[in-house]
Design a protein around this motif. Structure first.
Motif, PDB file in Angstrom:
ATOM      1  N   GLY A 161       0.824  -1.217   0.000  1.00 43.10           N
ATOM      2  CA  GLY A 161       0.000   0.000   0.000  1.00 43.10           C
ATOM      3  C   GLY A 161       0.851   1.257   0.000  1.00 43.10           C
ATOM      4  N   ALA A 162       2.078   1.143   0.497  1.00 43.99           N
ATOM      5  CA  ALA A 162       2.970   2.304   0.503  1.00 43.99           C
ATOM      6  C   ALA A 162       3.785   2.376  -0.790  1.00 43.99           C
ATOM      7  N   GLY A 163       3.421   1.532  -1.747  1.00 43.68           N
ATOM      8  CA  GLY A 163       4.043   1.640  -3.071  1.00 43.68           C
ATOM      9  C   GLY A 163       5.258   0.751  -3.286  1.00 43.68           C
ATOM     10  N   ARG A 164       5.515  -0.175  -2.370  1.00 45.32           N
ATOM     11  CA  ARG A 164       6.694  -1.050  -2.546  1.00 45.32           C
ATOM     12  C   ARG A 164       6.276  -2.455  -2.957  1.00 45.32           C
ATOM     13  N   GLU A 165       7.142  -3.094  -3.731  1.00 42.60           N
ATOM     14  CA  GLU A 165       6.847  -4.455  -4.202  1.00 42.60           C
ATOM     15  C   GLU A 165       6.998  -5.471  -3.073  1.00 42.60           C
ATOM     16  N   VAL A 166       6.153  -6.497  -3.115  1.00 39.07           N
ATOM     17  CA  VAL A 166       6.207  -7.555  -2.100  1.00 39.07           C
ATOM     18  C   VAL A 166       6.107  -8.918  -2.785  1.00 39.07           C
ATOM     19  N   ILE A 167       6.925  -9.858  -2.331  1.00 44.21           N
ATOM     20  CA  ILE A 167       6.780 -11.253  -2.745  1.00 44.21           C
ATOM     21  C   ILE A 167       6.219 -11.964  -1.505  1.00 44.21           C
ATOM     22  N   LEU A 168       5.028 -12.496  -1.611  1.00 38.92           N
ATOM     23  CA  LEU A 168       4.401 -13.195  -0.477  1.00 38.92           C
ATOM     24  C   LEU A 168       4.443 -14.692  -0.755  1.00 38.92           C
ATOM     25  N   VAL A 169       5.166 -15.427   0.108  1.00 35.42           N
ATOM     26  CA  VAL A 169       5.351 -16.864  -0.123  1.00 35.42           C
ATOM     27  C   VAL A 169       4.575 -17.662   0.922  1.00 35.42           C
ATOM     28  N   GLU A 170       3.751 -18.583   0.450  1.00 35.70           N
ATOM     29  CA  GLU A 170       2.949 -19.425   1.350  1.00 35.70           C
ATOM     30  C   GLU A 170       3.134 -20.886   0.933  1.00 35.70           C
ATOM     31  N   ARG A 171       3.397 -21.759   1.903  1.00 38.81           N
ATOM     32  CA  ARG A 171       3.691 -23.126   1.491  1.00 38.81           C
ATOM     33  C   ARG A 171       2.450 -23.979   1.217  1.00 38.81           C
ATOM     34  N   VAL A 211       1.908 -13.130  -5.218  1.00 39.10           N
ATOM     35  CA  VAL A 211       1.601 -14.195  -4.257  1.00 39.10           C
ATOM     36  C   VAL A 211       2.086 -15.521  -4.832  1.00 39.10           C
ATOM     37  N   LEU A 212       2.958 -16.191  -4.099  1.00 37.47           N
ATOM     38  CA  LEU A 212       3.444 -17.508  -4.514  1.00 37.47           C
ATOM     39  C   LEU A 212       2.915 -18.524  -3.505  1.00 37.47           C
ATOM     40  N   THR A 213       1.876 -19.268  -3.892  1.00 33.86           N
ATOM     41  CA  THR A 213       1.371 -20.296  -2.988  1.00 33.86           C
ATOM     42  C   THR A 213       1.973 -21.637  -3.381  1.00 33.86           C
ATOM     43  N   TYR A 214       1.869 -22.609  -2.490  1.00 29.27           N
ATOM     44  CA  TYR A 214       2.454 -23.931  -2.710  1.00 29.27           C
ATOM     45  C   TYR A 214       3.951 -23.766  -3.033  1.00 29.27           C
ATOM     46  N   ALA A 215       4.581 -22.851  -2.293  1.00 29.02           N
ATOM     47  CA  ALA A 215       5.975 -22.495  -2.555  1.00 29.02           C
ATOM     48  C   ALA A 215       6.718 -22.376  -1.229  1.00 29.02           C
ATOM     49  N   GLU A 216       8.016 -22.669  -1.260  1.00 27.15           N
ATOM     50  CA  GLU A 216       8.795 -22.581  -0.021  1.00 27.15           C
ATOM     51  C   GLU A 216      10.111 -21.864  -0.250  1.00 27.15           C
ATOM     52  N   VAL A 217      10.507 -21.086   0.760  1.00 27.79           N
ATOM     53  CA  VAL A 217      11.802 -20.411   0.697  1.00 27.79           C
ATOM     54  C   VAL A 217      12.883 -21.447   1.008  1.00 27.79           C
ATOM     55  N   GLU A 218      13.806 -21.635   0.078  1.00 30.22           N
ATOM     56  CA  GLU A 218      14.833 -22.671   0.284  1.00 30.22           C
ATOM     57  C   GLU A 218      16.176 -22.108   0.702  1.00 30.22           C
ATOM     58  N   GLU A 219      16.509 -20.930   0.199  1.00 29.77           N
ATOM     59  CA  GLU A 219      17.811 -20.353   0.562  1.00 29.77           C
ATOM     60  C   GLU A 219      17.679 -18.850   0.737  1.00 29.77           C
ATOM     61  N   VAL A 220      18.408 -18.331   1.710  1.00 28.43           N
ATOM     62  CA  VAL A 220      18.495 -16.874   1.877  1.00 28.43           C
ATOM     63  C   VAL A 220      19.968 -16.524   2.040  1.00 28.43           C
ATOM     64  N   ASP A 221      20.449 -15.646   1.165  1.00 23.84           N
ATOM     65  CA  ASP A 221      21.830 -15.151   1.252  1.00 23.84           C
ATOM     66  C   ASP A 221      21.781 -13.643   1.340  1.00 23.84           C
ATOM     67  N   GLY A 222      22.927 -13.052   1.680  1.00 21.79           N
ATOM     68  CA  GLY A 222      23.013 -11.605   1.623  1.00 21.79           C
ATOM     69  C   GLY A 222      22.821 -10.940   2.967  1.00 21.79           C
ATOM     70  N   TYR A 223      22.447  -9.698   2.925  1.00 19.93           N
ATOM     71  CA  TYR A 223      22.420  -8.879   4.134  1.00 19.93           C
ATOM     72  C   TYR A 223      21.383  -7.785   3.969  1.00 19.93           C
ATOM     73  N   ILE A 224      21.164  -7.032   5.026  1.00 23.41           N
ATOM     74  CA  ILE A 224      20.119  -5.999   5.019  1.00 23.41           C
ATOM     75  C   ILE A 224      20.195  -5.131   3.753  1.00 23.41           C
ATOM     76  N   GLY A 225      19.076  -4.973   3.133  1.00 22.49           N
ATOM     77  CA  GLY A 225      19.016  -4.170   1.906  1.00 22.49           C
ATOM     78  C   GLY A 225      19.335  -4.956   0.658  1.00 22.49           C
ATOM     79  N   ASN A 226      19.969  -6.111   0.824  1.00 26.64           N
ATOM     80  CA  ASN A 226      20.464  -6.869  -0.338  1.00 26.64           C
ATOM     81  C   ASN A 226      20.419  -8.377  -0.099  1.00 26.64           C
ATOM     82  N   PHE A 227      19.245  -8.915   0.111  1.00 27.28           N
ATOM     83  CA  PHE A 227      19.120 -10.372   0.271  1.00 27.28           C
ATOM     84  C   PHE A 227      18.865 -11.016  -1.092  1.00 27.28           C
ATOM     85  N   ARG A 228      19.373 -12.233  -1.246  1.00 23.52           N
ATOM     86  CA  ARG A 228      19.028 -13.054  -2.416  1.00 23.52           C
ATOM     87  C   ARG A 228      18.274 -14.273  -1.903  1.00 23.52           C
ATOM     88  N   VAL A 229      17.112 -14.511  -2.468  1.00 25.97           N
ATOM     89  CA  VAL A 229      16.236 -15.554  -1.950  1.00 25.97           C
ATOM     90  C   VAL A 229      15.900 -16.546  -3.054  1.00 25.97           C
TER      91      VAL A 229
END
Ligand code: SF4
Ligand code: SF4
Length: 657
Positions: A161-171, A211-229
């Motif tokens: 709502g504040a104008g930023r992109e979101v990836i919503l992951v639900e398993r 919205v990504l349903t039936y999906a799971e986060v498998e890896e997270v790399d990086g740091y604040i401001g710059n994560f790779r998922v």
């Protein structure tokens, strides 16, 4: 020449009652390099900070030591004061004479001696400090929200709502989480689906939310401001872009007797299914472990039924997608405790001993009984229902030590719903005490008692058993001080709220901390309740601790506010306390590369002016380095130093003790 100012804080009586601050000032005043040393009641107060600033300006100080509380508490405060007085903020050291001296020693003389030693050693360190500058890193203004329950949906909507992109992951195949299973919600008794479904639809239709349903986060790399998922999208076997959600395939699927997870086993589903009627997205998924085609190679009735060409695709495979995000909100929710550990309550043995979540499905208009409270054993309306609170909570012997927070309220709600749906109902509630601290909560439990005639019995239940077709609940009424036995047609257990079964494993995967149970740790319980210790990763909902819907939603909006605060900047300033490799002495053994827990060290080629490879050395990525110092201890050629904690500084500190 070093000109150090030492400022000894009393912290009210916290320090001064156990440390002789006068002696401390006297001892430090004579120490070489100390230009000024004084004491004050509260250096963190405005006048206290002004004193420090004035002393820096008037004496041209080159370094400051504040002997006070822990750096975690006030390092930022005093760094800011130094900067405002024109001194590099990294020319400050905080000597912790509160937590390390006054709070842990009863002998004043010894506490004072230790305080002198600690302060003196930091004076020696600060003499060797170098001016440091914060590191600037770019911010990717896209957020990842993990978990599509009410907390995750709220956080995603606020950020989007504040104008930023979101990836919503639900398993799961649909967003909605546990709230979609509930009937009415306390303390207003409004229909859960009615208030949740519009939010689910808003989320999936929002142009800024993927919205990504039936999906799971498998890896997270990086740091604040710059994560790779890296996200795994599980094969649904139904093409999301083609399916119209008509449900013809579900109607025709011959495998019809699979206990529905959504209905807690009180209803059935087919092999191709949507978890519930209002599922978002309204696209079915094939359960390949139950599907006849996947088991025997024959069937495909759903595919033959489907009017859309190639919509059902049995060859579909899992796919992986990578995203760059600047912030992560973890909203992975909770589970209810396996109640089978309470054999004495007869759960699993008697069909009419159910959990609170089963009761929600019975009471729900969209549930297996269309909202009628019926006994699972024979479908009859129960005349007497016994509710047992704390069935797992506050029980260190078999359950969990903590209070699950929502059970008192939902049990009162169950008793009310039962009274509203079944006139002449008789509900009895065994409780330890009533915890109803929330807006309108106490009034709500009173309504259950006064208007809907729920009878509360204070005491524990020792056994539930069957006799002449009735369930007998045997317990004790501690107010009357005597044993009681109640005949019941149905027993409802208010089971404990526990973390997701894979909560600890997942925390390790994304690099956040968790408590002894597996609930995720906040950076500070009171002051940073939605941040984790890993910068850029935030928490909301019951993955942190048991929580009701209003608290989950409030916390989700709080974490969204934190994300938006982070995204308000294009560049982010990070602590300059990072490691650096001396390339001339690095032997290229890569010990540090393997030792670094943040994967912040990589191999770097050193080439001559003709481009020929001369040698390979280790190189620290300052964006990834968290300044933990592990690599320093691993380097056998002594080639790594940590800015702000160099060998020279640490050695001087130790030698001053
Ligand atoms: S192929 Fe599988 S999902 Fe489709 S109808 Fe047959 S059993 Fe059901
Ligand atoms: S441990 Fe030391 S010598 Fe080995 S690669 Fe790292 S910096 Fe170089």
């Amino acid at each position: 020449m070093a000109k150090i100012g030492v400022f000894v804080c009393h912290c009210g009586e916290n320090i001064a009652s156990k440390v002789d601050t006068g002696n401390l000032v006297k001892a430090l005043s004579d120490h070489p390099g100390v230009e000024i040393c004084n004491e004050y009641k509260y250096f963190c107060s405005d006048p206290g900070q002004e004193t420090v600033k004035r002393a820096i300006r008037e004496n041209n100080l080159t370094g400051v030591v504040v002997a006070a509380c822990s750096p975690r508490m006030h390092e930022t405060t005093f760094r800011k004061a130094c900067a405002e007085a024109g001194l590099n903020p990294y020319m400050l050291e905080l000597a912790n004479i509160r937590e390390q001296c006054s709070w842990v020693h009863s002998d004043k003389e010894q506490a004072t001696e230790k305080a002198i030693e600690i302060t003196r050693s930091l004076v020696e360190k600060v003499k060797r400090n170098n001016e440091l500058k914060p590191i600037s890193v770019p911010v990717t203004r896209r957020a990842l929200v993990i978990g599509g329950g009410i907390a995750g949906i709220q956080a995603a909507l606020d950020i989007a709502g504040a104008g930023r992109e979101v990836i919503l992951v639900e398993r799961e195949p649909s967003i909605g989480g546990h709230m979609s299973q509930l009937s009415e919600t306390f303390p207003t008794l409004d229909c859960s689906q009615c208030i949740l479904t519009p939010r689910m639809v808003e989320a999936i239709q929002h142009p800024n939310i993927t919205v990504l349903t039936y999906a799971e986060v498998e890896e997270v790399d990086g740091y604040i401001g710059n994560f790779r998922v890296k996200v795994r999208k599980k094969a649904r076997y139904v093409d999301m872009s083609k399916c119209t959600g008509c449900g013809d395939c579900i109607q025709k699927c011959p495998v019809k007797k699979i206990p529905s997870e959504f209905e807690c086993g009180l209803g059935n589903r087919t092999a191709i299914y949507t978890p519930f009627a209002q599922a978002v997205p309204n696209v079915p998924v094939i359960d390949r472990n139950r599907c006849t085609y996947f088991k025997n190679g024959k069937c495909k009735i759903c595919q033959k039924t489907c009017q859309i060409e190639n919509c059902i695709d049995f060859e579909m495979q899992d796919t992986w997608e990578e995203y760059e995000v600047g912030a992560i909100v973890v909203a992975t929710g909770f589970q209810i405790q396996d109640t089978s550990v309470y054999g004495e309550y007869g759960y699993g043995k008697y069909k009419d001993v159910i959990t609170g979540l089963h009761f929600e499905r019975l009471a729900s208009a969209s549930g297996p009984t269309a909202g009628k409270i019926l006994r699972p054993s024979d479908g009859k309306e129960p005349e007497t229902v016994v509710f047992i609170q704390c069935a797992g909570s506050r029980d260190p012997s078999k359950g969990v030590k903590y209070c699950s927070k929502i059970c008192c309220m939902y049990t009162a709600k169950h008793a009310m719903l039962y009274a509203h749906k079944h006139h002449g109902s008789n509900s009895k509630i065994f409780y330890m005490d009533i915890r109803a601290a929330g807006k309108g909560y106490d009034e709500f439990t009173r309504r259950a008692i006064e208007e809907d005639e729920a009878e509360y019995l204070r005491g524990r239940v020792s056994k539930v058993f069957e006799e002449n077709g009735k369930l007998i609940v045997r317990g004790v009424d501690t107010l009357l001080g005597k044993p009681v036995e109640v005949e019941a047609d149905m027993v409802v257990l208010a089971t404990a709220i526990v973390p997701q079964p894979d909560a600890k494993e997942f925390a390790k995967k994304i690099g956040i901390g968790y408590d002894e149970y597996g609930f995720y740790n906040e950076a500070h319980l009171k002051l940073r309740p939605v941040e984790t210790a890993t910068a850029g990763i935030y928490l909301c909902g019951a993955c942190q601790s048991p929580k009701d819907i209003p608290d989950s939603v409030a916390q989700a909006s709080a974490s969204a506010a934190k994300v938006l605060g982070l995204f308000s900047r294009e560049q982010l300033e990070r602590e300059p306390v990072v490691a650096a490799v001396g390339e001339s002495t690095c032997a290229g053994c890569w010990g540090c590369v393997y030792a670094c827990p943040y994967n912040a060290i990589e191999q770097k080629d050193i080439r001559d002016r003709n481009g020929n490879l001369v040698k390979q050395v280790a190189s620290v990525n300052p964006g990834l380095c968290q300044g933990c110092g592990t690599c320093v201890t691993f380097c056998r050629s002594n080639s790594i130093d940590l800015a702000g904690f160099t060998e020279k500084q640490i050695f001087a500190e130790v030698m001053a003790l």
